[in-house]
Scaffold this motif. Sequence first.
Motif, PDB file in Angstrom:
ATOM      1  N   VAL A   1      13.943  32.945   2.383  1.00 47.38           N
ATOM      2  CA  VAL A   1      13.009  33.625   3.491  1.00 47.38           C
ATOM      3  C   VAL A   1      12.695  34.851   3.020  1.00 47.38           C
ATOM      4  CG1 VAL A   1      12.295  34.097   5.779  1.00 47.38           C
ATOM      5  CG2 VAL A   1      13.344  31.882   5.363  1.00 47.38           C
ATOM      6  N   VAL A   2      11.711  35.475   2.420  1.00 46.75           N
ATOM      7  CA  VAL A   2      11.568  36.566   1.759  1.00 46.75           C
ATOM      8  C   VAL A   2      10.731  37.596   2.414  1.00 46.75           C
ATOM      9  CG1 VAL A   2      11.043  37.821  -0.587  1.00 46.75           C
ATOM     10  CG2 VAL A   2      12.120  35.480  -0.513  1.00 46.75           C
ATOM     11  N   GLY A   3      11.141  38.779   2.932  1.00 49.87           N
ATOM     12  CA  GLY A   3      10.506  39.856   3.631  1.00 49.87           C
ATOM     13  C   GLY A   3       9.594  40.430   2.389  1.00 49.87           C
ATOM     14  N   TYR A   4       8.058  40.100   2.616  1.00 54.43           N
ATOM     15  CA  TYR A   4       7.069  40.565   1.646  1.00 54.43           C
ATOM     16  C   TYR A   4       6.524  42.088   1.775  1.00 54.43           C
ATOM     17  CZ  TYR A   4       3.257  39.129  -1.356  1.00 54.43           C
ATOM     18  OH  TYR A   4       2.534  38.947  -2.390  1.00 54.43           O
ATOM     19  N   ARG A   5       7.882  42.990   1.703  1.00 54.01           N
ATOM     20  CA  ARG A   5       7.769  44.434   1.876  1.00 54.01           C
ATOM     21  C   ARG A   5       6.351  44.933   0.806  1.00 54.01           C
ATOM     22  NH1 ARG A   5      11.923  48.642   2.716  1.00 54.01           N
ATOM     23  NH2 ARG A   5      13.078  46.792   3.159  1.00 54.01           N
ATOM     24  N   GLY A   6       5.576  45.459   1.543  1.00 51.50           N
ATOM     25  CA  GLY A   6       4.586  46.135   0.758  1.00 51.50           C
ATOM     26  C   GLY A   6       3.083  45.334   0.778  1.00 51.50           C
ATOM     27  N   TRP A   7       3.161  44.133   1.353  1.00 51.19           N
ATOM     28  CA  TRP A   7       1.998  43.414   1.375  1.00 51.19           C
ATOM     29  C   TRP A   7       1.211  43.680   2.552  1.00 51.19           C
ATOM     30  CZ3 TRP A   7      -0.368  39.824   4.484  1.00 51.19           C
ATOM     31  CH2 TRP A   7      -1.421  38.807   3.906  1.00 51.19           C
ATOM     32  N   THR A   8      -0.092  43.659   1.783  1.00 55.42           N
ATOM     33  CA  THR A   8      -1.241  43.994   2.693  1.00 55.42           C
ATOM     34  C   THR A   8      -2.203  42.932   2.290  1.00 55.42           C
ATOM     35  OG1 THR A   8      -2.405  45.450   1.115  1.00 55.42           O
ATOM     36  CG2 THR A   8      -0.809  46.500   2.876  1.00 55.42           C
ATOM     37  N   VAL A  39       6.391  46.882  -4.825  1.00 55.46           N
ATOM     38  CA  VAL A  39       6.910  45.761  -5.061  1.00 55.46           C
ATOM     39  C   VAL A  39       6.106  44.418  -4.872  1.00 55.46           C
ATOM     40  CG1 VAL A  39       8.055  45.510  -2.889  1.00 55.46           C
ATOM     41  CG2 VAL A  39       9.121  44.438  -4.833  1.00 55.46           C
ATOM     42  N   ALA A  40       5.243  44.607  -3.677  1.00 62.28           N
ATOM     43  CA  ALA A  40       4.139  43.851  -3.341  1.00 62.28           C
ATOM     44  C   ALA A  40       3.487  43.167  -4.626  1.00 62.28           C
ATOM     45  CB  ALA A  40       3.232  44.067  -2.165  1.00 62.28           C
ATOM     46  N   ASN A  41       3.251  44.064  -5.581  1.00 60.37           N
ATOM     47  CA  ASN A  41       2.461  43.594  -6.621  1.00 60.37           C
ATOM     48  C   ASN A  41       3.012  42.572  -7.612  1.00 60.37           C
ATOM     49  OD1 ASN A  41       0.301  45.446  -6.008  1.00 60.37           O
ATOM     50  ND2 ASN A  41       1.194  47.156  -7.003  1.00 60.37           N
ATOM     51  N   GLN A  88      14.648  40.582   1.169  1.00 57.96           N
ATOM     52  CA  GLN A  88      13.568  41.217   0.902  1.00 57.96           C
ATOM     53  C   GLN A  88      13.120  41.149  -0.532  1.00 57.96           C
ATOM     54  OE1 GLN A  88      11.984  42.902   3.145  1.00 57.96           O
ATOM     55  NE2 GLN A  88      13.102  42.650   4.601  1.00 57.96           N
ATOM     56  N   ASN A  89      11.825  41.133  -0.658  1.00 62.16           N
ATOM     57  CA  ASN A  89      11.218  40.897  -2.015  1.00 62.16           C
ATOM     58  C   ASN A  89      11.721  41.774  -2.937  1.00 62.16           C
ATOM     59  OD1 ASN A  89      10.034  42.974  -0.903  1.00 62.16           O
ATOM     60  ND2 ASN A  89       7.909  42.272  -1.314  1.00 62.16           N
ATOM     61  N   THR A  90      12.246  42.858  -2.805  1.00 61.45           N
ATOM     62  CA  THR A  90      13.052  43.893  -3.512  1.00 61.45           C
ATOM     63  C   THR A  90      14.281  43.573  -4.224  1.00 61.45           C
ATOM     64  OG1 THR A  90      13.595  45.018  -1.719  1.00 61.45           O
ATOM     65  CG2 THR A  90      12.000  45.944  -2.797  1.00 61.45           C
ATOM     66  N   THR A 112       5.836  40.505  -6.402  1.00 60.13           N
ATOM     67  CA  THR A 112       6.364  39.280  -5.704  1.00 60.13           C
ATOM     68  C   THR A 112       5.751  37.933  -6.205  1.00 60.13           C
ATOM     69  OG1 THR A 112       6.865  40.694  -3.748  1.00 60.13           O
ATOM     70  CG2 THR A 112       7.051  38.421  -3.340  1.00 60.13           C
ATOM     71  N   GLU A 113       4.608  37.786  -6.202  1.00 55.40           N
ATOM     72  CA  GLU A 113       4.111  36.538  -6.174  1.00 55.40           C
ATOM     73  C   GLU A 113       4.220  36.160  -8.006  1.00 55.40           C
ATOM     74  OE1 GLU A 113       0.771  35.176  -3.929  1.00 55.40           O
ATOM     75  OE2 GLU A 113       1.153  36.970  -2.868  1.00 55.40           O
ATOM     76  N   PRO A 114       4.021  37.142  -8.821  1.00 52.72           N
ATOM     77  CA  PRO A 114       3.958  36.997 -10.192  1.00 52.72           C
ATOM     78  C   PRO A 114       5.638  36.643 -10.614  1.00 52.72           C
ATOM     79  CG  PRO A 114       2.600  38.883  -9.941  1.00 52.72           C
ATOM     80  CD  PRO A 114       3.259  38.314  -8.325  1.00 52.72           C
ATOM     81  N   PHE A 115       6.372  37.102  -9.764  1.00 58.19           N
ATOM     82  CA  PHE A 115       7.558  36.720 -10.257  1.00 58.19           C
ATOM     83  C   PHE A 115       8.124  35.334 -10.020  1.00 58.19           C
ATOM     84  CE2 PHE A 115      11.950  36.438  -8.433  1.00 58.19           C
ATOM     85  CZ  PHE A 115      12.828  36.789  -9.516  1.00 58.19           C
ATOM     86  N   LEU A 116       7.568  34.791  -8.639  1.00 61.11           N
ATOM     87  CA  LEU A 116       7.731  33.507  -8.225  1.00 61.11           C
ATOM     88  C   LEU A 116       7.179  32.526  -9.113  1.00 61.11           C
ATOM     89  CD1 LEU A 116       7.687  33.835  -4.338  1.00 61.11           C
ATOM     90  CD2 LEU A 116       9.738  33.404  -5.510  1.00 61.11           C
TER      91      LEU A 116
END
Length: 198
Positions: free
Chosen positions: A127-134, A144-146, A102-104, A148-152
């Motif tokens: 393969v990362v579950g994008y928890r909280g993504w909308t 955590v969705a906020n 998961q992304n967390t 996820t992409e900045p981390f990557l």
Amino acid sequence: QHCKRLYNRFEQGANSNDRLEERNGMNQQQQALLSPETVLEAFKKNGITHIVWLPDSETNWLYLLMKADPTLTLIPVSREGQAISTAAGLAVGGKKPVVLIQNTGMLEAGDSIRGWGLGMHTPVVLVVGYRGWTRHGVNSASDVANFTEPFLNALGIHYYLIETNDDVSRISLAFEEAERTRRPVAVLVGDEYHGFIR
């Protein structure tokens, strides 16, 4: 009498159109989901030998399919950072792992991704579950969705987003890129709640 027959025919036509629209709506809804069968098929198409994962309830249907497949070896881990080092060891040994987290947990595994993934040039797909993504981006500030992409992006890890079966070809693109660049590549699963739990 003639009018009555016309009316009855009209009613039957309307009812059959309603049924057809209902069936079409259900088919579109099913196509809009991400099925675990499709994801597993993509893993096998890309020659995956080992699934390194942290068990969670959201990937239950996918887990049941993977467990039933004699060509795959499942390696559960207790921490996400351990998943990255385990995958690196498998890759060095000539195997082809995929990591399911998961992304967390991906945030928790940051140093392991940096050292074992990037530092050792490990060609692995996360393969990362994008928890909280909308789609509309309305999340609380600490969601955590906020991050996820900045981390990557901070680690320079390229990623692909998948939401439906129509997107699954991106999994193959991720494997091809990981092999070509000798780096980790991520696949963000944006519809895990509705896709893996059917």
